[in-house]
Scaffold this active site. Structure first.
Site, PDB file in Angstrom:
ATOM      1  CG  HIS A   1      49.019 143.218  97.042  1.00  0.00           C
ATOM      2  ND1 HIS A   1      48.942 142.299  98.070  1.00  0.00           N
ATOM      3  CD2 HIS A   1      49.084 144.433  97.625  1.00  0.00           C
ATOM      4  CE1 HIS A   1      48.941 142.935  99.218  1.00  0.00           C
ATOM      5  NE2 HIS A   1      49.039 144.229  98.987  1.00  0.00           N
TER       6      HIS A   1
ATOM      7  CG  ASP B   1      53.818 140.654  96.400  1.00  0.00           C
ATOM      8  OD1 ASP B   1      54.487 141.632  95.993  1.00  0.00           O
ATOM      9  OD2 ASP B   1      52.595 140.725  96.653  1.00  0.00           O
TER      10      ASP B   1
ATOM     11  CG  ASP C   1      52.458 136.390  97.366  1.00  0.00           C
ATOM     12  OD1 ASP C   1      52.375 136.688  98.570  1.00  0.00           O
ATOM     13  OD2 ASP C   1      51.702 136.858  96.496  1.00  0.00           O
TER      14      ASP C   1
END
Length: 199
Positions: A174, A179, A15
């Site tokens: 986030h 994530d 991510d």
């Protein structure tokens, strides 16, 4: 090597948090990764996604940013300008980590959706290290995987439309490492999911 000479794949959930829609004019600010599992000719074996992880925050490469994109992560560009790692160092460290955890397997980046994260990751790897440990196509998109297993159109896929048994138990925060770990759990669930039952 496995039977029939096929190398296993090691799935690494990645991510990224960035401050704009494309790399180059805009910057990759943080990179998180977690080993999700290994697949060979006998099938997929999930691992604890919190056990083998990687996280770095990077110095921005330009002055440009989209405030709405920056707000998603809550990262402080001014702090990262002072304290973020040089991208060449961060990506070299990431490449070494990927090769180290992969061992005899071929690493595969996976994301949900993979397109945005892969775009930034691959561009940064080529720009700052000259190569990618994933090659040019070692990427798996979990939205596509779900759409194929569920036999639904890709553009209709969203986490809200997925059955509960597929969804990860972790929150989507986030923060790139949080994530990546959450999405590694999603991949393991998708790999184990047999698809929708009969109507």
């Amino acid at each position: 090597m496995t039977a029939r000479g096929t190398k296993p794949s090691l799935y690494i959930s990645v991510d990224v948090e960035a401050d704009g829609p494309i790399p180059g004019p805009y910057s990759l600010l943080s990179l998180g990764a977690a080993v999700a599992g290994r697949q060979d000719t006998d099938g997929f074996t999930a691992v604890d996604p919190a056990r083998q992880t990687f996280y770095r925050e990077l110095r921005p490469i330009s002055q440009d940013f989209v405030p709405e994109a920056l707000a998603v992560s809550g990262l402080d560009r001014q702090r990262l300008t002072r304290e973020g790692l040089d991208p060449a160092l961060a990506l070299a460290q990431f490449s070494r980590w990927v090769r180290g955890v992969s061992g005899d397997a071929q690493p595969v980046m996976c994301g949900y959706p993979a397109s945005y994260d892969w775009m930034f990751l691959y561009w940064y790897l080529i720009r700052f290290t000259g190569e990618s440990p994933f090659g040019h196509s070692g990427c798996l998109d979990m939205k596509t995987l779900y759409a194929t297993k569920a036999d639904v159109p890709l553009r209709s896929v969203g986490k809200r439309s997925m059955p509960k048994e597929v969804l990860p138990g972790r929150r989507h925060t986030h923060h790139a490492l949080d994530d990546a770990v959450e999405q590694a759990e999603l991949l393991a669930n998708l790999m184990a999911w047999p698809g929708p039952g009969p109507e």
